[in-house]
Motif scaffolding. Structure first.
Motif, PDB file in Angstrom:
ATOM      1  N   THR A  48       0.798  -1.222   0.000  1.00 55.84           N
ATOM      2  CA  THR A  48       0.000   0.000   0.000  1.00 55.84           C
ATOM      3  C   THR A  48       0.833   1.276   0.000  1.00 55.84           C
ATOM      4  OG1 THR A  48      -0.137  -0.105   2.403  1.00 55.84           O
ATOM      5  CG2 THR A  48      -1.931  -1.128   1.153  1.00 55.84           C
ATOM      6  N   SER A  49       2.121   1.159   0.308  1.00 56.98           N
ATOM      7  CA  SER A  49       3.017   2.314   0.364  1.00 56.98           C
ATOM      8  C   SER A  49       4.446   1.814   0.199  1.00 56.98           C
ATOM      9  CB  SER A  49       2.882   3.018   1.715  1.00 56.98           C
ATOM     10  OG  SER A  49       3.339   2.152   2.754  1.00 56.98           O
ATOM     11  N   HIS A  52       5.316  -0.241   3.164  1.00 51.17           N
ATOM     12  CA  HIS A  52       4.709  -1.570   3.127  1.00 51.17           C
ATOM     13  C   HIS A  52       5.438  -2.474   2.133  1.00 51.17           C
ATOM     14  CE1 HIS A  52       0.862  -4.204   2.597  1.00 51.17           C
ATOM     15  NE2 HIS A  52       1.628  -4.684   3.557  1.00 51.17           N
ATOM     16  N   VAL A  53       5.788  -1.952   0.960  1.00 48.70           N
ATOM     17  CA  VAL A  53       6.540  -2.722  -0.035  1.00 48.70           C
ATOM     18  C   VAL A  53       7.864  -3.188   0.568  1.00 48.70           C
ATOM     19  CG1 VAL A  53       7.794  -2.556  -2.237  1.00 48.70           C
ATOM     20  CG2 VAL A  53       5.439  -1.706  -2.070  1.00 48.70           C
ATOM     21  N   LYS A  54       8.561  -2.280   1.232  1.00 51.90           N
ATOM     22  CA  LYS A  54       9.845  -2.625   1.864  1.00 51.90           C
ATOM     23  C   LYS A  54       9.648  -3.666   2.965  1.00 51.90           C
ATOM     24  CE  LYS A  54      14.282  -1.769   2.885  1.00 51.90           C
ATOM     25  NZ  LYS A  54      14.887  -3.055   3.091  1.00 51.90           N
ATOM     26  N   SER A  55       8.598  -3.531   3.747  1.00 50.67           N
ATOM     27  CA  SER A  55       8.320  -4.496   4.820  1.00 50.67           C
ATOM     28  C   SER A  55       7.996  -5.871   4.260  1.00 50.67           C
ATOM     29  CB  SER A  55       7.151  -4.015   5.683  1.00 50.67           C
ATOM     30  OG  SER A  55       7.490  -2.832   6.369  1.00 50.67           O
ATOM     31  N   ILE A  56       7.258  -5.916   3.147  1.00 52.73           N
ATOM     32  CA  ILE A  56       6.941  -7.191   2.513  1.00 52.73           C
ATOM     33  C   ILE A  56       8.227  -7.864   2.044  1.00 52.73           C
ATOM     34  CG2 ILE A  56       5.828  -8.280   0.517  1.00 52.73           C
ATOM     35  CD1 ILE A  56       3.670  -6.012   0.740  1.00 52.73           C
ATOM     36  N   ALA A  57       9.074  -7.103   1.352  1.00 52.72           N
ATOM     37  CA  ALA A  57      10.337  -7.661   0.859  1.00 52.72           C
ATOM     38  C   ALA A  57      11.207  -8.137   2.024  1.00 52.72           C
ATOM     39  CB  ALA A  57      11.079  -6.617   0.029  1.00 52.72           C
ATOM     40  N   ALA A  80      11.949   1.385  -3.172  1.00 55.61           N
ATOM     41  CA  ALA A  80      10.822   0.611  -2.623  1.00 55.61           C
ATOM     42  C   ALA A  80       9.521   0.838  -3.379  1.00 55.61           C
ATOM     43  CB  ALA A  80      10.646   0.888  -1.131  1.00 55.61           C
ATOM     44  N   GLU A  81       9.643   1.191  -4.648  1.00 57.44           N
ATOM     45  CA  GLU A  81       8.455   1.268  -5.498  1.00 57.44           C
ATOM     46  C   GLU A  81       8.203  -0.100  -6.130  1.00 57.44           C
ATOM     47  OE1 GLU A  81       6.745   3.794  -9.299  1.00 57.44           O
ATOM     48  OE2 GLU A  81       8.655   4.342  -8.433  1.00 57.44           O
ATOM     49  N   TRP A  82       9.304  -0.800  -6.442  1.00 57.69           N
ATOM     50  CA  TRP A  82       9.255  -2.135  -7.038  1.00 57.69           C
ATOM     51  C   TRP A  82      10.504  -2.859  -6.580  1.00 57.69           C
ATOM     52  CZ3 TRP A  82       9.459  -2.926 -13.061  1.00 57.69           C
ATOM     53  CH2 TRP A  82       9.535  -4.286 -13.350  1.00 57.69           C
ATOM     54  N   GLN A  96       4.379  -1.270  -5.548  1.00 63.07           N
ATOM     55  CA  GLN A  96       3.273  -0.391  -5.214  1.00 63.07           C
ATOM     56  C   GLN A  96       2.232  -0.550  -6.314  1.00 63.07           C
ATOM     57  OE1 GLN A  96       4.004   3.664  -4.051  1.00 63.07           O
ATOM     58  NE2 GLN A  96       6.108   3.146  -3.459  1.00 63.07           N
ATOM     59  N   LEU A  97       0.986  -0.355  -5.967  1.00 62.14           N
ATOM     60  CA  LEU A  97      -0.097  -0.576  -6.914  1.00 62.14           C
ATOM     61  C   LEU A  97       0.076   0.236  -8.197  1.00 62.14           C
ATOM     62  CD1 LEU A  97      -2.682  -2.086  -7.498  1.00 62.14           C
ATOM     63  CD2 LEU A  97      -3.937  -0.274  -6.334  1.00 62.14           C
ATOM     64  N   SER A  98       0.509   1.484  -8.089  1.00 61.67           N
ATOM     65  CA  SER A  98       0.673   2.323  -9.289  1.00 61.67           C
ATOM     66  C   SER A  98       1.708   1.733 -10.242  1.00 61.67           C
ATOM     67  CB  SER A  98       1.055   3.753  -8.902  1.00 61.67           C
ATOM     68  OG  SER A  98       2.261   3.754  -8.153  1.00 61.67           O
ATOM     69  N   ALA A  99       2.814   1.233  -9.722  1.00 58.40           N
ATOM     70  CA  ALA A  99       3.844   0.620 -10.564  1.00 58.40           C
ATOM     71  C   ALA A  99       3.323  -0.683 -11.170  1.00 58.40           C
ATOM     72  CB  ALA A  99       5.112   0.359  -9.754  1.00 58.40           C
TER      73      ALA A  99
END
Length: 124
Positions: A48-49, A52-57, A80-82, A96-99
């Motif tokens: 979601t941000s 969050h992307v960094k935490s998932i990775a 941390a966008e992708w 991130q959803l936008s990417a």
């Protein structure tokens, strides 16, 4: 002595658990064995941000390390966008959803039929 390489199904289970634990969204798994020799499965998940992307990775990498799975490479942690995580037989894209909407990687692989994709976790 090196530990044996884990079976691809075990690696997928470990990743699935990590993604579910951290509440990754829109998780999709593509079986790409018939389309490429670089990996067996590609996993796509959204955060979601950037945080969050960094935490998932980070959760995926921690789970891999805990289970003696060596990451061959990690790219994109700074922005941390992708973030791409290469575990050999399984490659994970955390975006991130936008990417994710912009690049549409799942569609690029031409794998939109249900028999070639599977989801797990929230948003599936």
């Amino acid at each position: 002595m090196m530990k044996p390489v884990k079976a691809v199904d075990e690696v997928r289970r470990i990743i699935q658990t990590a993604l579910e634990d951290i509440k990754a969204e829109n998780v999709v798994v593509l079986d790409v064995r018939r389309r490429t020799s670089i990996t067996d499965f590609m996993v796509f998940a959204s955060g979601t941000s950037r945080r969050h992307v960094k935490s998932i990775a980070d959760r995926i990498l921690e789970a891999a390390k805990r289970n003696a799975i060596h990451a061959l490479g990690v790219e994109g942690e700074e922005s941390a966008e992708w973030i791409l995580i290469d575990l050999g037989d399984v490659v994970i894209h955390v975006m991130q959803l936008s990417a994710r909407e912009f690049y549409r990687l799942e569609h690029m692989w031409g794998m939109e039929s249900e028999d070639e994709t599977s989801g797990f976790g929230e948003g599936s």
